[in-house]
Structures are given as C-alpha cells and as structure tokens.
Design a protein around this motif. Structure first.
Motif, mmCIF file in Angstrom:
data_model
loop_
_atom_site.group_PDB
_atom_site.id
_atom_site.type_symbol
_atom_site.label_atom_id
_atom_site.label_comp_id
_atom_site.label_asym_id
_atom_site.label_seq_id
_atom_site.Cartn_x
_atom_site.Cartn_y
_atom_site.Cartn_z
ATOM 1 N N GLY A 87 12.530 3.784 -4.665
ATOM 2 C CA GLY A 87 13.209 2.873 -5.802
ATOM 3 C C GLY A 87 11.556 2.288 -6.263
ATOM 4 N N SER A 88 11.674 1.012 -6.425
ATOM 5 C CA SER A 88 9.945 0.425 -6.558
ATOM 6 C C SER A 88 9.289 0.066 -5.521
ATOM 7 N N TYR A 89 9.814 0.993 -4.383
ATOM 8 C CA TYR A 89 9.160 0.162 -3.252
ATOM 9 C C TYR A 89 7.913 1.749 -2.759
ATOM 10 N N GLU A 90 6.655 0.991 -2.849
ATOM 11 C CA GLU A 90 5.680 2.055 -2.171
ATOM 12 C C GLU A 90 4.889 1.891 -0.757
ATOM 13 N N SER A 91 4.320 3.203 -0.085
ATOM 14 C CA SER A 91 4.233 2.246 0.906
ATOM 15 C C SER A 91 2.605 3.271 1.245
ATOM 16 N N GLU A 92 1.982 2.733 2.302
ATOM 17 C CA GLU A 92 0.740 4.181 2.332
ATOM 18 C C GLU A 92 -0.364 4.151 4.477
ATOM 19 N N ILE A 93 0.476 4.671 5.145
ATOM 20 C CA ILE A 93 0.152 4.323 6.238
ATOM 21 C C ILE A 93 -1.677 5.237 6.830
ATOM 22 N N ILE A 94 -2.552 4.913 7.232
ATOM 23 C CA ILE A 94 -3.888 5.048 8.050
ATOM 24 C C ILE A 94 -4.176 5.199 8.563
ATOM 25 N N PHE A 95 -4.659 6.164 9.895
ATOM 26 C CA PHE A 95 -5.085 5.579 11.019
ATOM 27 C C PHE A 95 -5.798 6.609 10.992
ATOM 28 N N SER A 96 -7.094 6.495 11.907
ATOM 29 C CA SER A 96 -8.546 7.176 12.400
ATOM 30 C C SER A 96 -7.349 7.284 14.000
ATOM 31 N N LYS A 97 -8.022 8.799 14.257
ATOM 32 C CA LYS A 97 -7.319 9.866 15.371
ATOM 33 C C LYS A 97 -8.700 9.127 16.999
ATOM 34 N N ASP A 98 -9.392 8.598 17.213
ATOM 35 C CA ASP A 98 -10.777 7.805 17.196
ATOM 36 C C ASP A 98 -10.383 6.084 17.599
ATOM 37 N N LYS A 99 -8.856 5.797 17.568
ATOM 38 C CA LYS A 99 -7.938 4.216 17.318
ATOM 39 C C LYS A 99 -8.975 3.294 17.094
ATOM 40 N N LYS A 100 -9.820 3.325 15.948
ATOM 41 C CA LYS A 100 -10.803 2.517 15.973
ATOM 42 C C LYS A 100 -9.902 1.388 14.714
ATOM 43 N N TYR A 101 -9.654 2.343 13.624
ATOM 44 C CA TYR A 101 -9.513 2.010 12.356
ATOM 45 C C TYR A 101 -7.794 2.151 11.975
ATOM 46 N N MET A 102 -7.594 1.567 11.180
ATOM 47 C CA MET A 102 -6.054 1.458 10.789
ATOM 48 C C MET A 102 -5.960 0.853 9.090
ATOM 49 N N SER A 103 -5.324 1.455 8.801
ATOM 50 C CA SER A 103 -4.411 0.381 7.621
ATOM 51 C C SER A 103 -2.753 0.458 6.857
ATOM 52 N N ILE A 104 -2.214 -0.681 6.178
ATOM 53 C CA ILE A 104 -1.216 -0.321 6.349
ATOM 54 C C ILE A 104 -1.250 -1.460 4.861
ATOM 55 N N ILE A 105 -0.474 -0.178 3.954
ATOM 56 C CA ILE A 105 0.000 -0.945 2.284
ATOM 57 C C ILE A 105 1.463 -1.034 2.104
ATOM 58 N N LEU A 106 1.944 -2.209 1.878
ATOM 59 C CA LEU A 106 3.387 -2.404 1.478
ATOM 60 C C LEU A 106 3.929 -3.085 -0.154
ATOM 61 N N THR A 107 4.177 -2.700 -0.519
ATOM 62 C CA THR A 107 4.844 -2.896 -1.637
ATOM 63 C C THR A 107 5.976 -2.756 -1.836
ATOM 64 N N ASN A 108 6.848 -3.910 -3.081
ATOM 65 C CA ASN A 108 8.057 -3.993 -3.307
ATOM 66 C C ASN A 108 7.898 -4.110 -4.746
ATOM 67 N N TYR A 109 6.739 -4.108 -5.713
ATOM 68 C CA TYR A 109 6.822 -3.857 -7.312
ATOM 69 C C TYR A 109 6.278 -2.033 -7.753
ATOM 70 N N TYR A 110 7.065 -1.342 -8.549
ATOM 71 C CA TYR A 110 6.758 -0.391 -8.852
ATOM 72 C C TYR A 110 5.954 -0.538 -9.912
ATOM 73 N N HIS A 111 4.935 0.358 -9.827
ATOM 74 C CA HIS A 111 3.687 0.798 -11.276
ATOM 75 C C HIS A 111 3.522 1.749 -11.201
#
Length: 385
Positions: free
Chosen positions: A338-362
């Motif tokens: 629907g109008s929700y979007e998401s993005e999950i990214i992480f590094s295998k060495d356990k150092k980096y992670m980002s999480i993005i969640l939105t309820n606005y469709y663009h």
C-alpha cells in the motif's frame, strides 16, 4: 504493487559500505589515544555531515522514520510526517508500520529454523509438499529461497491472478484468507516455469508464498503462529505481528489529503487488500525498535545456528541469499505494501545497520532515504577527513 519487493540499485551497496567507514562512532578506548584536536575535528565533521543529511531529508519532504546505527549506537535518526494527520499524531520510532517484502527474511528464517531442527533439507524438491505439480520434481526449497525457481511472479497489477482467469477462479477482497490462499496456491502450482530452475535469479513473490505453505506443512502450525512463536517471542518483539489492527500509523498518499483508508473505499485504487494475498511474501507490521532487535538476533545466532546464517547470507553470483539481497559485507531488503515502504540494511561484520519505515507513498521516492544518504555523503566528502 499489491506486494512490494524492489531490487535496490546496486550503487547503494557502495554507498552504505562508504557510510560504514565514514561514521566511525569511536569507543572510549579509541578516543583516549587520540589527541584532543583530532577528536574535536571528528565530532565537528560528523555533526556537520549529519546536519547536511537532515537538511536534504527535510527538503525532500521525507515522511516516516529512519535510524542509522554503528557499533550498536544510534548515530542518526529522523522522525517526520504524521502517524495520524486527523489527530495530529506525529510519526515516531515507537510507531508500527507495514514492512512489505522485508517479511521475506522472516519467512526464510522460518525455513532455516526447520532446517536446524532436522525437519527439512534445502535440497529437497517441492513435490514432497505439493503432490502432482508439473515442475515439483525440478524446483528445490533452495530455489524458492534464492528466487531461482523459474516460477512466475504475481502482483496487484497481474490480471492473470486478480481478474477472472482461464483457470476459472479469482480472488476477492470479500473472500476469507483461506479461500484466497487456496486460489493463489492453485494458480501458482498450475503455472509453466519461465526458465529452468537454477539458471538465473528472477524476483517472484510466489516463491515465498510456497515457502510459507511449506512452513505450515512441516511444522503443523499456521505460518503466522510459527513465526511469532519462533522469532517474535524469543526476541521480545512486542510491537511486531501480522495483524493490521496493531498498526499505530495510518497510510497516506504523498502530499495528499486522502488517507489510504479513504482510497481503499473508492475501489478504483491499486491498493485493494485481498486477505491472504500477502502470505509468506509480505504482511508483517513492526517498529524500528523491534527490527533492531530482529537484526541483532539474526547476527548473534539467537534464532538460527551460525552455519545456517552463513548459508542464508552467503555471497553468490545471484546477489540474493535467503530472503535478503547480499554482497560481500552487506545484506538488505526493501518492501512496499500500500502506501507503506521499508528498507533494512546491515553489515555482516555487525558494525552497521539502518532501518527506514514510511507510511507515505511517493511514486518517485522508493528507498529514498538511502538515496539521500548516498548523495549527501558523495557531495560532502571533504568532511570525512
């Protein structure tokens, strides 16, 4: 699309590898050996870079929540837009959003749990679970996980599934979940393969629908119950479920006064929700805090064995592991529902992670926060020292 799942642009991998290097969140022991001037320069540079990211995000009208972590610390976060415009409730990292195709990594992990329990083998062909399927003796569980099965995709715009077909069935928003799932399964298992299994990668939600059904067949439980009992509960993911009644955010169309709920009532929208259509491939709702717990649990072998995790995230010529896009050090997935979007990214060495969640469709903003971070870093390399 009814069930989201885009292949992220490969140049983002370089961006996030660069981001790992450029946000060095120093520990106290590291800081102690630096001279005061160097430490101050790093702090100023990092704060300036983060402020520039904030400026770009704000100027692009990103509405949702995003967090970046390095070495277990939250080094950047944004909260924008309304969770409920009518009641003037702002989006926050505590709110619950649909995560779309990021659900696939949970489904893949469910299969891995059954593998660790000795209840299935990745090399088994799926005729073991779906009798009489023409391609059942060719396609393996691993093919479904890696998206190398050749089974065609379906989405909300696929007339062969969502309209009356030559097979004489269709699904409906008025049907029960089980009735729609039965129709979808019949459709999937009646299709001709687009290519011979193992020959190439091709993104298809049908793979993960069948994996969800295999979890049910092998475990003897409902897919949703199995995932909750074996992943959500052990990791204390209290804000995560398959129940849309648990959502604490409303879906909006970017820069529009209409909500997703209003559009659904009009019936001419692409976002008519069919119960059961998201099965296995989408359907989870979650928060940033819970997804942070999830990634840490996966990385630290709290859910599946380390050897199984290594298979799940191995680098291959497909660029796709088990429910995750992969390269040498980065795993990621994005999703839309629907109008929700998401993005999950992480590094295998356990150092980096980002999480993005939105309820606005663009329409032109899919995975936008990742692109913004990439552009901002590229334009401000002089701050990185």
């Amino acid at each position: 699309n009814l069930i989201g799942g885009h292949i992220m642009k490969k140049y983002l991998l370089t961006a996030f590898m660069f981001l790992i290097i450029t946000f060095p969140g120093c520990s106290s022991s590291q800081t102690s050996v630096m001279n005061e001037e160097t430490t101050n320069n790093i702090v100023v540079a990092n704060e300036l870079l983060k402020s520039k990211i904030d400026e770009v995000v704000e100027s692009s009208n990103f509405k949702g929540v995003a967090s970046v972590y390095y070495n277990g610390e939250n080094i950047w976060c944004t909260e924008n837009g309304f969770a409920d415009r009518e009641n003037e409730t702002n989006n926050s990292v505590d709110h619950i959003y649909r995560i779309g195709s990021c659900t696939k990594q949970f489904t893949a992990t469910g299969i891995c749990i059954l593998y660790d329990q000795g209840k299935l083998d990745f090399g088994s062909t799926i005729d073991k679970y779906f009798k009489g399927t023409k391609y059942g003796n060719k396609v393996t569980i691993k093919d479904l996980l890696n998206m190398t099965s050749g089974i065609p995709n379906f989405s909300g715009s696929d007339d062969s599934l969502y309209e009356e077909s030559n097979l004489g069935f269709k699904i409906s928003p008025d049907n029960t979940q089980e009735d729609n799932k039965a129709s979808i399964e019949k459709w999937i298992l009646s299709q001709k393969l687009s290519f011979e299994p193992q020959k190439k990668f091709e993104y298809s939600n049908c793979n993960y629908f069948l994996l969800g059904r295999i979890i049910e067949i092998v475990s003897g439980e409902k897919y949703e119950d199995f995932i909750a009992e074996n992943i959500f509960e052990p990791l204390d993911m209290r804000s995560t479920s398959f129940d849309n009644d648990d959502l604490t955010t409303k879906g909006y169309i970017y820069d529009s006064v209409k909500t997703e709920e209003q559009l659904l009532k009009e019936q001419d929208t692409q976002w008519i929700f069919y119960p059961g259509a998201e099965f296995g491939a989408s359907g989870i709702n979650s928060s940033i805090e819970d997804l942070y717990k999830w990634i840490n649990g996966l990385l630290n072998s709290e859910i599946i064995k380390n050897d199984t995790y290594e298979m799940m995230t191995e680098t291959n010529n497909l660029g796709y592991g088990y429910g995750l896009f992969t390269n040498d050090n980065i795993c990621f997935h994005d999703g839309a529902w629907g109008s929700y979007e998401s993005e999950i990214i992480f590094s295998k060495d356990k150092k980096y992670m980002s999480i993005i969640l939105t309820n606005y469709y663009h329409r032109d903003f899919y995975g936008g926060i990742g692109q913004l971070i990439y552009n901002t870093i590229g334009e401000n390399k002089e701050l990185l020292g």
